[in-house]
Scaffold this motif. Structure first.
Motif, PDB file in Angstrom:
ATOM      1  N   PHE A 219       0.830  -1.202   0.000  1.00 36.27           N
ATOM      2  CA  PHE A 219       0.000   0.000   0.000  1.00 36.27           C
ATOM      3  C   PHE A 219       0.868   1.257   0.000  1.00 36.27           C
ATOM      4  CE2 PHE A 219      -3.451  -2.458   2.434  1.00 36.27           C
ATOM      5  CZ  PHE A 219      -4.154  -2.707   1.268  1.00 36.27           C
ATOM      6  N   ALA A 220       0.313   2.334  -0.534  1.00 33.86           N
ATOM      7  CA  ALA A 220       0.860   3.678  -0.346  1.00 33.86           C
ATOM      8  C   ALA A 220      -0.297   4.548   0.144  1.00 33.86           C
ATOM      9  CB  ALA A 220       1.442   4.236  -1.637  1.00 33.86           C
ATOM     10  N   ALA A 247     -14.422   5.489  -9.246  1.00 38.75           N
ATOM     11  CA  ALA A 247     -13.593   6.053  -8.176  1.00 38.75           C
ATOM     12  C   ALA A 247     -12.304   5.265  -7.926  1.00 38.75           C
ATOM     13  CB  ALA A 247     -14.390   6.148  -6.865  1.00 38.75           C
ATOM     14  N   ARG A 248     -11.927   4.375  -8.854  1.00 33.52           N
ATOM     15  CA  ARG A 248     -10.660   3.645  -8.729  1.00 33.52           C
ATOM     16  C   ARG A 248      -9.626   4.383  -9.581  1.00 33.52           C
ATOM     17  NH1 ARG A 248     -11.070  -1.177  -6.244  1.00 33.52           N
ATOM     18  NH2 ARG A 248      -9.102  -1.888  -7.138  1.00 33.52           N
ATOM     19  N   PHE A 249      -9.174   5.510  -9.033  1.00 36.19           N
ATOM     20  CA  PHE A 249      -8.301   6.392  -9.790  1.00 36.19           C
ATOM     21  C   PHE A 249      -6.926   5.758  -9.977  1.00 36.19           C
ATOM     22  CE2 PHE A 249     -10.880   9.345  -7.013  1.00 36.19           C
ATOM     23  CZ  PHE A 249     -11.868   9.551  -7.972  1.00 36.19           C
ATOM     24  N   PRO A 250      -6.352   5.847 -11.178  1.00 32.82           N
ATOM     25  CA  PRO A 250      -4.976   5.379 -11.367  1.00 32.82           C
ATOM     26  C   PRO A 250      -3.988   6.307 -10.664  1.00 32.82           C
ATOM     27  CG  PRO A 250      -5.812   6.393 -13.373  1.00 32.82           C
ATOM     28  CD  PRO A 250      -6.968   6.331 -12.418  1.00 32.82           C
ATOM     29  N   VAL A 251      -2.911   5.741 -10.158  1.00 32.95           N
ATOM     30  CA  VAL A 251      -1.918   6.501  -9.403  1.00 32.95           C
ATOM     31  C   VAL A 251      -0.532   6.155  -9.928  1.00 32.95           C
ATOM     32  CG1 VAL A 251      -1.008   7.060  -7.118  1.00 32.95           C
ATOM     33  CG2 VAL A 251      -3.404   6.381  -7.366  1.00 32.95           C
ATOM     34  N   VAL A 264       1.760   1.303 -12.392  1.00 33.05           N
ATOM     35  CA  VAL A 264       0.617   2.164 -12.110  1.00 33.05           C
ATOM     36  C   VAL A 264      -0.277   1.463 -11.093  1.00 33.05           C
ATOM     37  CG1 VAL A 264      -1.382   3.364 -13.065  1.00 33.05           C
ATOM     38  CG2 VAL A 264       0.722   3.174 -14.407  1.00 33.05           C
ATOM     39  N   GLY A 265      -0.554   2.140  -9.979  1.00 35.42           N
ATOM     40  CA  GLY A 265      -1.424   1.578  -8.946  1.00 35.42           C
ATOM     41  C   GLY A 265      -2.849   2.102  -9.075  1.00 35.42           C
ATOM     42  N   GLN A 266      -3.708   1.660  -8.174  1.00 43.52           N
ATOM     43  CA  GLN A 266      -5.093   2.107  -8.167  1.00 43.52           C
ATOM     44  C   GLN A 266      -5.531   2.402  -6.738  1.00 43.52           C
ATOM     45  OE1 GLN A 266      -7.624  -0.765 -10.139  1.00 43.52           O
ATOM     46  NE2 GLN A 266      -7.701   0.509 -11.977  1.00 43.52           N
ATOM     47  N   VAL A 267      -6.357   3.434  -6.591  1.00 46.43           N
ATOM     48  CA  VAL A 267      -6.945   3.747  -5.294  1.00 46.43           C
ATOM     49  C   VAL A 267      -7.944   2.651  -4.940  1.00 46.43           C
ATOM     50  CG1 VAL A 267      -8.432   5.357  -4.050  1.00 46.43           C
ATOM     51  CG2 VAL A 267      -6.624   6.227  -5.529  1.00 46.43           C
ATOM     52  N   PHE A 287      -0.369  -1.352  -4.950  1.00 48.13           N
ATOM     53  CA  PHE A 287       0.609  -1.655  -5.988  1.00 48.13           C
ATOM     54  C   PHE A 287       1.057  -3.106  -5.828  1.00 48.13           C
ATOM     55  CE2 PHE A 287       0.738   2.840  -5.249  1.00 48.13           C
ATOM     56  CZ  PHE A 287       0.917   3.418  -6.494  1.00 48.13           C
ATOM     57  N   GLN A 288       1.299  -3.773  -6.947  1.00 46.32           N
ATOM     58  CA  GLN A 288       1.762  -5.162  -6.881  1.00 46.32           C
ATOM     59  C   GLN A 288       3.192  -5.255  -6.355  1.00 46.32           C
ATOM     60  OE1 GLN A 288       0.157  -8.051  -7.202  1.00 46.32           O
ATOM     61  NE2 GLN A 288      -1.692  -6.793  -7.372  1.00 46.32           N
TER      62      GLN A 288
END
Length: 392
Positions: A219-220, A247-251, A264-267, A287-288
């Motif tokens: 997690f971040a 609402a699963r914003f890319p990060v 690229v992670g997801q909220v 993030f994986q």
């Protein structure tokens, strides 16, 4: 007599050339003389760009910290002396892997004692059962009193209870013996050992031996001002911002040294409570982290793509002058005079500033050369194509 004629002809040509040069210089200096006579500095060549309002990515940058999805503290559950470290510090281990060996000689003796007590209880139970079996026909013939039969049944019940108690003691002794080998409760990366061989550990104080963190996935977590979140919601309600529906914003992450992290992670979570001390709301991305680059406690900067803003004015960052109080740009009017204007900035992305207010569609701003001019000075603008914009 020929030489005088030649000299006369040459003198006439020189006079014509001098006159032509004087006219040219007078024409070239006309603008400067006109500017000087008007009390203004001469026009300066600058590069301008025409402002164009277009849809653009709505992105926000937040600073956060990396946290493990799961973390486990490896603690002592028995008293004893640490005999051996069974793992390599800083490596990945599977759940159930042996980490520490604690001296188990006392617990082996306790297990043997518990087994002996169980055998004794079983023998007593067997005898009590035999007495009840023998008394049952006798009490029907009144050869044995009812009181003696009831006492035999009671003794049988007590013997069965003693067997159950002895079995529990054996189970407890086995557990204590097994706990002398300390195992990993979860899979993950185990840290350095917090005790050494020969150290006395205690179950009463639950001595901490090591810690395991799950690094993949990871997690971040980012704190975001609740006021800013409310402002984004108001902007969306007014139609100026189109948010992603799920609402699963890319990060995307930038590491502490400024390097962009590839994945690229997801909220996946937004806290529903507000921190009363900071007024911030926590947002978490997943993030994986297959390459194990992200580590617990690491500081990162996350860029969240939350949707698309309509009619967004974006200008090159180099066109904006920043100071402690405000941000300004130079706007070139139709008369090629530069006017200093205050603007309200939004987010910065890909070398562009978002202008929330202060500029209108179609206006020209100075992107290069504004450092050389003063407000209300005439300029010689040269148009530059608008920079590449983010893909909505």
């Amino acid at each position: 007599m020929s030489p005088p004629y030649k000299v006369k002809r040459f003198t006439g040509c020189a006079w014509s050339l001098t006159l032509l040069l004087a006219v040219t210089l007078a024409a070239g200096c006309g603008d400067k003389q006109e500017a000087v006579s008007a009390g203004l500095p001469p026009a300066v060549a600058v590069t301008v760009q025409t402002v164009s309002a277009q849809p653009a990515d709505a992105e926000i940058d937040l600073s956060g910290r990396v946290e493990p999805i799961r973390t486990a503290e490896v603690r002592a559950r028995v008293d004893g002396i640490v005999q051996k470290l069974l793992y390599t510090e800083g490596t990945d281990v599977e759940a159930g892997a042996a980490l520490f060996a604690i001296d188990d000689s006392d617990y082996r003796a306790q297990l043997e004692q518990a087994n002996a007590m169980l055998q004794r209880a079983l023998a007593i139970q067997k005898n009590a059962q035999a007495v009840v079996t023998r008394f049952r026909p006798l009490v029907q013939r009144q050869a044995v009193s009812a009181q003696e039969y009831e006492a035999a049944i009671s003794a049988q019940g007590q013997a069965q209870a003693s067997v159950s108690d002895a079995r529990a003691a054996v189970t407890l002794a086995k557990l204590r013996l097994e706990r002398c080998t300390v195992r990993a409760p979860i899979s993950g990366r185990v840290g350095r050992a917090l005790v050494t061989e020969g150290a006395l550990v205690s179950s009463a104080s639950a001595t901490l031996l090591a810690q395991i963190n799950q690094l993949s996935p990871i997690f971040a977590t980012f704190p975001k001002s609740n006021t800013a979140i409310l402002d984004l919601m108001d902007e969306a309600n007014k139609g100026g911002l189109q948010l992603k529906q799920d609402a699963r914003f890319p990060v995307r992450l930038a590491l502490a040294n400024g390097r962009a992290y590839d994945e690229v992670g997801q909220v996946d979570f937004a806290d529903l409570s507000i921190d009363p001390t900071s007024g911030a709301q926590s947002v978490r991305a997943r993030f994986q982290n297959a390459d194990r680059v992200l580590l617990p406690g690491q500081f990162v900067t996350g860029r969240f793509r939350i949707g698309v803003r309509k009619d967004t004015v974006m200008v090159p960052s180099r066109a904006v002058a920043l100071n402690a109080e405000n941000a300004t740009v130079y706007v070139v009017g139709t008369d090629d005079v530069a006017h200093l204007r205050r603007v309200v900035l939004g987010d910065q992305q890909q070398g562009l500033w978002e202008i929330r207010s202060g500029l209108n569609n179609g206006e020209r701003i100075i992107v290069d050369g504004w450092q050389k001019i003063a407000p209300e000075q005439r300029v010689r603008p040269m148009e530059e194509a608008q920079g590449k914009r983010p893909t909505p």
